[in-house]
Design an enzyme around this catalytic site. Structure first.
Site, mmCIF file in Angstrom:
data_model
loop_
_atom_site.group_PDB
_atom_site.id
_atom_site.type_symbol
_atom_site.label_atom_id
_atom_site.label_comp_id
_atom_site.label_asym_id
_atom_site.label_seq_id
_atom_site.Cartn_x
_atom_site.Cartn_y
_atom_site.Cartn_z
ATOM 1 N N SER A 4 0.433 -1.179 0.166
ATOM 2 C CA SER A 4 -0.228 -0.208 -0.085
ATOM 3 C C SER A 4 1.035 1.417 0.267
ATOM 4 O O SER A 4 0.376 2.268 0.199
ATOM 5 C CB SER A 4 -1.126 -0.032 0.827
ATOM 6 O OG SER A 4 -0.557 -0.115 2.506
ATOM 7 N N HIS A 19 -3.315 -3.739 -4.974
ATOM 8 C CA HIS A 19 -3.494 -3.117 -4.037
ATOM 9 C C HIS A 19 -5.451 -3.503 -2.871
ATOM 10 O O HIS A 19 -6.196 -2.673 -3.672
ATOM 11 C CB HIS A 19 -3.329 -1.644 -3.773
ATOM 12 C CG HIS A 19 -3.096 -1.353 -2.554
ATOM 13 N ND1 HIS A 19 -4.049 0.081 -2.859
ATOM 14 C CD2 HIS A 19 -3.771 -1.600 -1.594
ATOM 15 C CE1 HIS A 19 -4.133 0.949 -1.297
ATOM 16 N NE2 HIS A 19 -3.574 -0.077 -0.183
ATOM 17 N N GLU A 30 -6.763 -0.988 -6.280
ATOM 18 C CA GLU A 30 -6.001 -0.566 -7.169
ATOM 19 C C GLU A 30 -4.736 -1.832 -8.332
ATOM 20 O O GLU A 30 -3.894 -2.350 -7.528
ATOM 21 C CB GLU A 30 -5.426 0.310 -6.691
ATOM 22 C CG GLU A 30 -6.058 1.791 -6.246
ATOM 23 C CD GLU A 30 -5.555 2.791 -5.333
ATOM 24 O OE1 GLU A 30 -4.839 3.912 -5.596
ATOM 25 O OE2 GLU A 30 -4.732 2.383 -4.285
ATOM 26 N N ASN A 42 -4.391 5.869 -1.578
ATOM 27 C CA ASN A 42 -4.178 6.779 -0.055
ATOM 28 C C ASN A 42 -3.309 8.141 -0.555
ATOM 29 O O ASN A 42 -3.866 8.463 0.846
ATOM 30 C CB ASN A 42 -2.894 5.792 -0.165
ATOM 31 C CG ASN A 42 -3.150 4.907 0.809
ATOM 32 O OD1 ASN A 42 -4.444 4.207 0.930
ATOM 33 N ND2 ASN A 42 -2.230 3.259 0.682
#
Length: 740
Positions: free
Chosen positions: A443, A464, A476, A514
């Site tokens: 991540s 991800h 992702e 993120n």
């Protein structure tokens, strides 16, 4: 006998017509203009043929119907906007007439003088369920695959073909409102208990049961068309009504903060419609539907949460010319919370899994996570014992990397440490066939950096997942600099196989999601430092449309993890990369007070033993001098959260990290719940308009700093009057790809 493209019509010896809906070119039946034309002709045929006693309508597919084709609504909106440029009133009249077409057809069916029965054999959604409600009899198959719903509110509109008028005339008003405003799925048992269907039949006996209703003298008249009809919950103006409506309005406000015009319109349609005769109620519904179709919220939600979501789920970004992968075996390295979750969703999709960890005990513990999840599903009635046995039989725990041999795809979900991941990659590749694809669930660490550990970087990709894996629908897919088309195609095939939505992201620190989430949290830390009371911060975020407040979200992901990320960022990018005041806040929470988040029962919130509920830690107000809440601009707090996230999404587009606005929008909603009523982070900007949005950002930058600086891309778009879907038109790219 008339010929139909989408239906067949057979009349049996009893004079009962069986109308079977089976669209040749679709995997699921949906309402299109042609389908409505043909159904209109069928109603005329049934009504005029004296030999026909009544009709049963069912589906020739495993599902009944997904409802209206929302691309048809998109076309309706396009026509409206084109006409509006010439004549606003004429455009609204056109929209009103188009909006009422399906409702008028269903009303024609239920007043044609012959009884109709809907035989619901599978999923029956939206307009299809409204069609069923217009039938005089409704029978559903006794099967787990049968689900009925009016889910339109989830895409910014509402049931506009009689749903808001028929449901509350059949069910008690409280259940009716809950169903309409939530879009919840109903099982046959729940639908029957609400009074929305009449019978439940064995799947093989479904059509016979529907025909029996007609043979047994089903009246071709709906209850609301009979003299003396009484509403199930009594009149609106009654003691029962007084107990229902004020709380219903308050509950809707609590749940939606007034952000969803369609949900409010549902309450208005039901309330006003129950005060008048049925046909006038339908006209009220049609007027509100026309109004809602003109809202920004409807346009953006239809685009992102239906059209774009569907396109991405079908693999819109998958490379052309790469053969589809049929997965025979998936390897997962790391049986911790994430790895165990990935193993569960893979086995749930029917794919065999080898789950590797450092020792057999750890690997078995990872498999036990799947057992716990499926047992919970059984307890809730969503799975059966045989489902559990089948799922667990597909997961093979192991401590031996040799067991990965023969895997089509291996996903590592080990500790976020570059050296640990390096060793994992080398051990796995030693036993994998050259064509196998290796993926990292990292991540934080750039994929290009991790791919340097691979002997075949072309076959190295990032996949991800978000936590908890079994619930979060977005994945992702991260492309390193050397990731090849085959690796991307395999990753996309896998994500689609486990029934999640893939978005493709180019490599960068934090990837896409993120980066946006960290901006959301960072803005909350900044507000705390400014002295904004913590309850105001959390309430403002939820009122802006976010499902979870930023402080609660930080607790869920762990405050000490936020500390680690900040320190790593400083090591990689220098002291100026992190606001020193925010670093000090997080250090105080972790090092001084030992507050790590939910995982140790204390973070920005306290987590007492159940049944007590979590509450904000009272000590937060002692960390910074508190401002007077009455002097804080609450609307500006809401705006700050949405604008700071949207600006980061725009930067990601400018940098080429995300290249398709559909992925940016859908990703922002599915990953962290960015105000769904906006249609997503980029649609939020498009809905406001780039020029106005830049003005808002400039005003916030003057007050609060550089995080509100608009990127050059946005300034250019503002000057040219462009939207993201014009600047980065995904359909032009797709046409070019097909042509190539």
């Amino acid at each position: 006998m008339a010929d139909y493209n989408n239906f067949t019509l057979e009349i049996d010896a009893d004079g009962i017509a069986l109308v079977t809906w089976d669209m040749k070119d679709r995997s699921m039946n949906v309402f299109t203009e042609e389908v409505m034309d043909e159904l209109d002709r069928i109603v005329d045929q049934v009504a005029s043929d004296v030999a026909v006693k009544g009709a049963v309508i069912t589906s020739g597919k495993e599902t009944f119907s997904g409802g209206a084709d929302l691309t048809m609504l998109k076309r309706m909106l396009t026509l409206f906007h084109e006409e509006e440029q010439k004549n606003h009133d004429k455009a609204v009249k056109l929209l009103f007439d188009n909006a009422g077409r399906m409702s008028a057809l269903f009303r024609k069916l239920e007043t044609c003088g012959k009884p109709w029965v809907s035989a619901i054999n599978g999923t029956c959604m939206g307009g299809a369920f409204e069609l069923s409600l217009a039938c005089h009899g409704r029978v559903a198959a006794d099967s787990d695959v049968v689900k009925m719903a009016l889910p339109e509110v989830k895409v910014g509109i509402f049931p506009g073909a009689g749903g808001t008028q028929r449901v509350p005339r059949l069910a008690d008003p409280q259940s009716a409102l809950q169903m309409l405003t939530s879009g919840q799925n109903l099982s046959p048992q729940r639908a029957k208990s609400m009074g929305l269907i009449h019978e439940i039949a064995e799947p093989k006996q479904l059509v016979d049961a529907a025909k029996a209703m007609i043979r047994n003298g089903l009246k071709p008249v709906q209850p609301w068309d009979e003299k003396g009809f009484k509403l199930p919950g009594g009149p609106v103006y009654s003691a029962a009504g007084a107990n229902l409506w004020p709380p219903a309005i308050a509950i809707l406000r609590r749940e939606t903060y007034g952000n969803y015009p369609a949900a409010s319109a549902i309450l208005k349609c039901v309330y006003e419609g129950l005060l008048v005769p049925f046909d006038i109620g339908l006209k009220i519904e049609q007027r509100y539907f026309t109004e809602i179709m003109q809202t920004t919220e409807a346009a953006m939600m239809i685009r992102s949460l239906f059209v774009s979501l569907q396109e991405l789920n079908k693999g819109a970004r998958r490379p052309a010319g790469v053969a589809a992968t049929r997965f025979k075996k998936i390897g997962i390295i790391g049986a911790g919370f994430m790895g165990a979750g990935i193993a569960y969703v893979t086995a749930r999709a029917g794919i065999p899994v080898v789950l590797i960890d450092r020792d057999m005990e750890s690997a078995e513990k990872g498999k036990a996570h799947s057992e716990k999840l499926v047992s919970e599903q059984i307890r809730k009635g969503r799975a059966k014992a045989e489902d559990k046995d089948r799922l667990l039989s597909l997961i093979t725990p192991s401590a031996d990397y040799a067991d990965l041999a023969g895997s089509d795809l291996v996903i590592e979900a080990v500790f976020e440490d570059s050296e640990v991941k390096k060793a994992t990659t080398e051990k796995a590749e030693a036993v994998l066939k050259p064509a196998s694809v290796f993926a990292s669930n990292t991540s934080t660490i750039p994929i290009t950096s991790l791919a340097k550990n691979s002997a075949r970087p072309k076959n190295f990709v990032g996949i991800h997942f978000f936590s908890p894996v079994d619930k979060m629908m977005l994945v992702e897919i991260i492309l390193g600099k050397k990731t090849g088309d085959k690796a991307l195609a395999v990753a996309m095939d896998y994500v689609r196989a486990i029934k999640k939505t893939p978005i493709v992201v180019n490599d960068t620190r934090g990837f896409y999601v993120n980066r946006c989430v960290l901006r959301y949290m960072s803005e909350a830390f900044k507000m705390l430092i400014e002295g904004v009371p913590a309850p105001m911060i959390e309430n403002a975020a939820r009122a802006a449309g976010m499902p979870v407040g930023p402080l609660a979200l930080t607790d869920e992901t762990a405050i000490d993890l936020a500390q680690q990320i900040m320190k790593q960022t400083i090591r990689d990018l220098g002291e100026n990369a992190v606001d020193p005041e925010q670093m000090k806040l997080i250090d105080t929470m972790v090092d001084t007070h030992g507050r790590f988040g939910r995982k140790n029962g204390k973070g920005f919130y306290d987590y007492p033993e159940k049944p007590a509920k979590k509450h904000l830690w009272p000590g937060l107000k002692d960390l910074y001098r508190q401002r007077n809440p009455d002097k804080i601009d609450y609307e500006e707090l809401k705006q700050r959260f949405l604008v700071v996230i949207a600006l980061e999404a725009a930067r990601v587009m400018e940098e080429g990290i995300v290249t398709d606005p559909r992925e940016a929008d859908v990703g922002s909603i599915l990953a962290f719940g960015f105000a769904p009523y906006t249609g997503g982070a980029l649609s939020y900007i498009d809905g406001i308009g780039a020029e106005k949005f830049v003005r808002i950002a400039k005003g916030l930058r003057k007050k609060y700093g550089a995080e509100f600086k608009a990127p050059k891309l946005l300034l250019d778009m503002a000057e040219k009057g462009e939207t993201f879907y014009q600047r980065f038109d995904p359909y032009t790219k797709e046409e070019a790809k097909k042509a190539a």
